[in-house]
Design a protein around this motif. Structure first.
Motif, PDB file in Angstrom:
ATOM      1  N   UNK A   1       0.825  -1.189   0.000  1.00  0.00           N
ATOM      2  CA  UNK A   1       0.000   0.000   0.000  1.00  0.00           C
ATOM      3  C   UNK A   1       0.871   1.254   0.000  1.00  0.00           C
ATOM      4  N   UNK A   2       0.302   2.327  -0.483  1.00  0.00           N
ATOM      5  CA  UNK A   2       0.972   3.628  -0.510  1.00  0.00           C
ATOM      6  C   UNK A   2       0.026   4.647   0.106  1.00  0.00           C
ATOM      7  N   UNK A   3       0.521   5.400   1.049  1.00  0.00           N
ATOM      8  CA  UNK A   3      -0.259   6.477   1.654  1.00  0.00           C
ATOM      9  C   UNK A   3       0.496   7.788   1.497  1.00  0.00           C
ATOM     10  N   UNK A   4      -0.221   8.812   1.070  1.00  0.00           N
ATOM     11  CA  UNK A   4       0.347  10.135   0.879  1.00  0.00           C
ATOM     12  C   UNK A   4      -0.540  11.141   1.607  1.00  0.00           C
ATOM     13  N   UNK A   5       0.056  11.946   2.474  1.00  0.00           N
ATOM     14  CA  UNK A   5      -0.716  12.913   3.250  1.00  0.00           C
ATOM     15  C   UNK A   5      -0.085  14.291   3.114  1.00  0.00           C
ATOM     16  N   UNK A   6      -0.854  15.220   2.529  1.00  0.00           N
ATOM     17  CA  UNK A   6      -0.367  16.584   2.331  1.00  0.00           C
ATOM     18  C   UNK A   6      -0.659  17.457   3.545  1.00  0.00           C
ATOM     19  N   UNK A   7       0.175  18.470   3.741  1.00  0.00           N
ATOM     20  CA  UNK A   7      -0.034  19.467   4.780  1.00  0.00           C
ATOM     21  C   UNK A   7       0.596  20.771   4.340  1.00  0.00           C
ATOM     22  N   UNK A   8       0.234  21.864   5.028  1.00  0.00           N
ATOM     23  CA  UNK A   8       0.868  23.150   4.784  1.00  0.00           C
ATOM     24  C   UNK A   8       0.074  24.119   3.937  1.00  0.00           C
ATOM     25  N   UNK A   9      -1.097  23.735   3.493  1.00  0.00           N
ATOM     26  CA  UNK A   9      -1.899  24.644   2.683  1.00  0.00           C
ATOM     27  C   UNK A   9      -2.558  25.717   3.520  1.00  0.00           C
ATOM     28  N   UNK A  10      -3.355  26.563   2.857  1.00  0.00           N
ATOM     29  CA  UNK A  10      -4.060  27.604   3.580  1.00  0.00           C
ATOM     30  C   UNK A  10      -4.289  28.829   2.730  1.00  0.00           C
ATOM     31  N   UNK A  11      -4.565  29.936   3.410  1.00  0.00           N
ATOM     32  CA  UNK A  11      -4.839  31.212   2.757  1.00  0.00           C
ATOM     33  C   UNK A  11      -3.613  32.107   2.857  1.00  0.00           C
ATOM     34  N   UNK A  12      -3.232  32.700   1.758  1.00  0.00           N
ATOM     35  CA  UNK A  12      -2.074  33.592   1.737  1.00  0.00           C
ATOM     36  C   UNK A  12      -2.371  34.750   0.799  1.00  0.00           C
ATOM     37  N   UNK A  13      -1.778  35.898   1.079  1.00  0.00           N
ATOM     38  CA  UNK A  13      -1.970  37.065   0.219  1.00  0.00           C
ATOM     39  C   UNK A  13      -1.096  36.965  -1.021  1.00  0.00           C
ATOM     40  N   UNK A  14      -1.490  37.629  -2.088  1.00  0.00           N
ATOM     41  CA  UNK A  14      -0.644  37.657  -3.291  1.00  0.00           C
ATOM     42  C   UNK A  14       0.761  38.152  -2.951  1.00  0.00           C
ATOM     43  N   UNK A  15       1.740  37.473  -3.514  1.00  0.00           N
ATOM     44  CA  UNK A  15       3.135  37.796  -3.228  1.00  0.00           C
ATOM     45  C   UNK A  15       3.708  37.020  -2.055  1.00  0.00           C
ATOM     46  N   UNK A  16       2.865  36.317  -1.331  1.00  0.00           N
ATOM     47  CA  UNK A  16       3.309  35.562  -0.176  1.00  0.00           C
ATOM     48  C   UNK A  16       3.875  34.197  -0.532  1.00  0.00           C
ATOM     49  N   UNK A  17       4.203  33.447   0.517  1.00  0.00           N
ATOM     50  CA  UNK A  17       4.823  32.130   0.338  1.00  0.00           C
ATOM     51  C   UNK A  17       4.113  31.089   1.191  1.00  0.00           C
ATOM     52  N   UNK A  18       4.165  29.860   0.709  1.00  0.00           N
ATOM     53  CA  UNK A  18       3.701  28.697   1.460  1.00  0.00           C
ATOM     54  C   UNK A  18       4.624  27.537   1.146  1.00  0.00           C
ATOM     55  N   UNK A  19       4.709  26.609   2.085  1.00  0.00           N
ATOM     56  CA  UNK A  19       5.454  25.377   1.824  1.00  0.00           C
ATOM     57  C   UNK A  19       4.534  24.190   2.067  1.00  0.00           C
ATOM     58  N   UNK A  20       4.339  23.406   1.028  1.00  0.00           N
ATOM     59  CA  UNK A  20       3.555  22.187   1.137  1.00  0.00           C
ATOM     60  C   UNK A  20       4.468  21.009   1.449  1.00  0.00           C
ATOM     61  N   UNK A  21       3.949  20.106   2.283  1.00  0.00           N
ATOM     62  CA  UNK A  21       4.669  18.876   2.603  1.00  0.00           C
ATOM     63  C   UNK A  21       3.793  17.687   2.278  1.00  0.00           C
ATOM     64  N   UNK A  22       4.428  16.596   1.914  1.00  0.00           N
ATOM     65  CA  UNK A  22       3.722  15.346   1.663  1.00  0.00           C
ATOM     66  C   UNK A  22       4.477  14.244   2.387  1.00  0.00           C
ATOM     67  N   UNK A  23       3.812  13.646   3.362  1.00  0.00           N
ATOM     68  CA  UNK A  23       4.401  12.530   4.098  1.00  0.00           C
ATOM     69  C   UNK A  23       3.979  11.235   3.427  1.00  0.00           C
ATOM     70  N   UNK A  24       4.959  10.472   2.991  1.00  0.00           N
ATOM     71  CA  UNK A  24       4.687   9.224   2.296  1.00  0.00           C
ATOM     72  C   UNK A  24       4.976   8.033   3.196  1.00  0.00           C
ATOM     73  N   UNK A  25       4.165   7.011   3.087  1.00  0.00           N
ATOM     74  CA  UNK A  25       4.386   5.791   3.856  1.00  0.00           C
ATOM     75  C   UNK A  25       3.932   4.596   3.040  1.00  0.00           C
ATOM     76  N   UNK A  26       4.352   3.426   3.486  1.00  0.00           N
ATOM     77  CA  UNK A  26       4.012   2.218   2.751  1.00  0.00           C
ATOM     78  C   UNK A  26       5.125   1.850   1.794  1.00  0.00           C
TER      79      UNK A  26
END
Length: 116
Positions: A1-26
């Motif tokens: 099996x493969x499991x992928x779980x994303x995190x780090x999203x949300x609301x940000x203003x134009x010009x801003x930054x975000x970092x998405x993460x994906x934890x993989x298992x299996x």
């Protein structure tokens, strides 16, 4: 099996930054197979944002080139997406993807909204 779980999203203003993460298992072997980030906006098809190959080579869509950076941690089985200079057009649900041969595995997706 493969499991992928994303995190780090949300609301940000134009010009801003975000970092998405994906934890993989299996049954994940990032030193053999590629991983990628896709996104999908309402009414549009899912599109490839960035991909990182088993040897670390990367490729980006023209719309994010120079603003987004994809990376991975093989030991921790983590996939990252650093997103800078975000634009309203980047608003979408972002999906983590693992490719094994002709099979594609997907996370549940995470919302990123760029708005003032």
């Amino acid at each position: 099996q493969v499991q992928l779980v994303e995190s780090g999203g949300g609301l940000v203003q134009p010009g801003g930054s975000l970092r998405l993460s994906c934890a993989a298992s299996g049954s994940i072997v990032t030193t053999i197979n590629a991983m990628a980030w896709y996104r999908q906006s309402p009414g549009k098809q899912r599109e490839l944002v960035a991909i990182i190959m088993s040897n670390g080579d990367t490729s980006y869509s023209d719309s994010v080139k120079g603003r987004f950076t994809i990376s991975k941690d093989n030991g921790k089985k983590m996939l990252l997406l650093q997103m800078n200079s975000l634009e309203p057009e980047d608003t979408a649900v972002y999906y983590c993807n693992y490719k094994r041969g002709y099979q594609n595995y997907w996370g549940q997706g995470i919302q990123v909204t760029v708005s003032s």
